[in-house]
Write an enzyme that holds these catalytic residues in place. Structure first.
Site, PDB file in Angstrom:
ATOM      1  N   SER A 224       0.833  -1.206   0.000  1.00 51.76           N
ATOM      2  CA  SER A 224       0.000   0.000   0.000  1.00 51.76           C
ATOM      3  C   SER A 224       0.866   1.254   0.000  1.00 51.76           C
ATOM      4  O   SER A 224       0.566   2.225  -0.707  1.00 51.76           O
ATOM      5  CB  SER A 224      -0.949   0.019   1.197  1.00 51.76           C
ATOM      6  OG  SER A 224      -1.927  -0.989   1.055  1.00 51.76           O
TER       7      SER A 224
ATOM      8  N   HIS B   7      -3.690   3.774   7.414  1.00 52.45           N
ATOM      9  CA  HIS B   7      -3.836   4.063   5.983  1.00 52.45           C
ATOM     10  C   HIS B   7      -4.363   5.490   5.783  1.00 52.45           C
ATOM     11  O   HIS B   7      -3.858   6.229   4.944  1.00 52.45           O
ATOM     12  CB  HIS B   7      -4.784   3.066   5.319  1.00 52.45           C
ATOM     13  CG  HIS B   7      -4.143   1.765   4.975  1.00 52.45           C
ATOM     14  ND1 HIS B   7      -3.896   1.383   3.679  1.00 52.45           N
ATOM     15  CD2 HIS B   7      -3.703   0.754   5.758  1.00 52.45           C
ATOM     16  CE1 HIS B   7      -3.327   0.188   3.686  1.00 52.45           C
ATOM     17  NE2 HIS B   7      -3.208  -0.215   4.923  1.00 52.45           N
TER      18      HIS B   7
ATOM     19  N   ARG C  14      -1.716   8.215   6.433  1.00 56.01           N
ATOM     20  CA  ARG C  14      -0.654   8.299   5.419  1.00 56.01           C
ATOM     21  C   ARG C  14      -1.093   9.059   4.178  1.00 56.01           C
ATOM     22  O   ARG C  14      -0.276   9.644   3.492  1.00 56.01           O
ATOM     23  CB  ARG C  14      -0.226   6.894   4.983  1.00 56.01           C
ATOM     24  CG  ARG C  14       0.797   6.251   5.828  1.00 56.01           C
ATOM     25  CD  ARG C  14       1.477   5.100   5.109  1.00 56.01           C
ATOM     26  NE  ARG C  14       0.623   4.298   4.278  1.00 56.01           N
ATOM     27  CZ  ARG C  14       0.195   3.064   4.573  1.00 56.01           C
ATOM     28  NH1 ARG C  14       0.529   2.506   5.710  1.00 56.01           N
ATOM     29  NH2 ARG C  14      -0.562   2.402   3.733  1.00 56.01           N
ATOM     30  N   ARG C  15      -2.386   8.995   3.866  1.00 49.52           N
ATOM     31  CA  ARG C  15      -2.875   9.603   2.627  1.00 49.52           C
ATOM     32  C   ARG C  15      -2.924  11.125   2.734  1.00 49.52           C
ATOM     33  O   ARG C  15      -3.360  11.658   3.753  1.00 49.52           O
ATOM     34  CB  ARG C  15      -4.271   9.097   2.288  1.00 49.52           C
ATOM     35  CG  ARG C  15      -4.307   7.657   1.864  1.00 49.52           C
ATOM     36  CD  ARG C  15      -5.628   7.294   1.239  1.00 49.52           C
ATOM     37  NE  ARG C  15      -6.782   7.439   2.094  1.00 49.52           N
ATOM     38  CZ  ARG C  15      -7.284   6.475   2.867  1.00 49.52           C
ATOM     39  NH1 ARG C  15      -6.734   5.293   2.896  1.00 49.52           N
ATOM     40  NH2 ARG C  15      -8.352   6.699   3.595  1.00 49.52           N
TER      41      ARG C  15
ATOM     42  N   GLU D 248     -15.300   4.938   0.104  1.00 46.50           N
ATOM     43  CA  GLU D 248     -15.329   3.632   0.764  1.00 46.50           C
ATOM     44  C   GLU D 248     -16.472   2.848   0.138  1.00 46.50           C
ATOM     45  O   GLU D 248     -17.636   3.090   0.429  1.00 46.50           O
ATOM     46  CB  GLU D 248     -15.485   3.808   2.268  1.00 46.50           C
ATOM     47  CG  GLU D 248     -14.259   4.457   2.875  1.00 46.50           C
ATOM     48  CD  GLU D 248     -14.284   4.586   4.376  1.00 46.50           C
ATOM     49  OE1 GLU D 248     -15.293   4.213   5.009  1.00 46.50           O
ATOM     50  OE2 GLU D 248     -13.277   5.067   4.918  1.00 46.50           O
TER      51      GLU D 248
END
Length: 182
Positions: free
Chosen positions: A18, A54, A57-58, A66
């Site tokens: 990822s 996750h 981090r974005r 979603e």
């Protein structure tokens, strides 16, 4: 009109796949739309923490959809000219694991068609399974077999394919030879 670029990024759990996909997306020069297929799993703190990592981090500039198991339908709503970072193929497949063979074949075909119709570049994160012990359950074997088959079909459309192991990314198209068809 030619299909937009498709890139696969695969690897086992905790390999960095990822993060590598996010790196590729950030350096693509395109606006990024992050499409998450994982379930929310209320009450599962470990899963919730993983999703939060996750999210942290974005970049905030990346909108997130979603979609859970509704990936095919989501692809039909995407505007052209962006990069879709789809994370992940395995969690999407898990939503459809109970389907019988014929229903699964239809679901898989719908996904492949939707990817072909989509006018935006696609970067798909997918898990690698089946490298070790054969799953002890029928559903585990079904997951492994369906994911492997779907990955091979997607790979035929790829302009780029990466395998991430131990935090290192390998360019499979540069380092490999195709396996002959039966």
């Amino acid at each position: 009109m030619a299909e937009p670029a498709l890139t696969l990024v695969s690897g086992p759990s905790r390999s960095g796949k990822s993060r590598w996909a996010e790196h590729l997306a950030a350096n693509s020069g395109l606006p990024v739309l992050y499409i998450a297929t994982g379930p929310l799993r209320h009450g599962d703190d470990a899963w919730r923490q993983r999703l939060e990592l996750h999210r942290q981090r974005r970049p905030a500039s990346w909108p997130t959809w979603e979609v859970a198991g509704g990936l095919s339908e989501a692809l039909d709503r995407v505007e052209p000219g962006q990069l879709l970072l789809i994370d992940s193929l395995g969690t999407w497949l898990a939503h459809h694991l109970a389907l019988e063979s014929g229903e699964w074949a239809h679901c898989q075909a719908e996904l492949l068609k939707a990817l072909g119709r989509c006018r935006s570049a696609q970067l798909i994160v997918c898990e690698e399974t089946g490298w070790g012990v054969v799953p002890a359950t029928a559903i585990g074997g079904r997951f492994r077999d369906r994911l492997g088959s779907l990955q091979q079909q997607l790979h035929q459309r790829c302009l780029a394919s990466w395998l991430v192991l131990h935090g290192r990314a390998l360019n499979l198209l540069a380092l490999s030879q195709p396996v002959p068809s039966p």
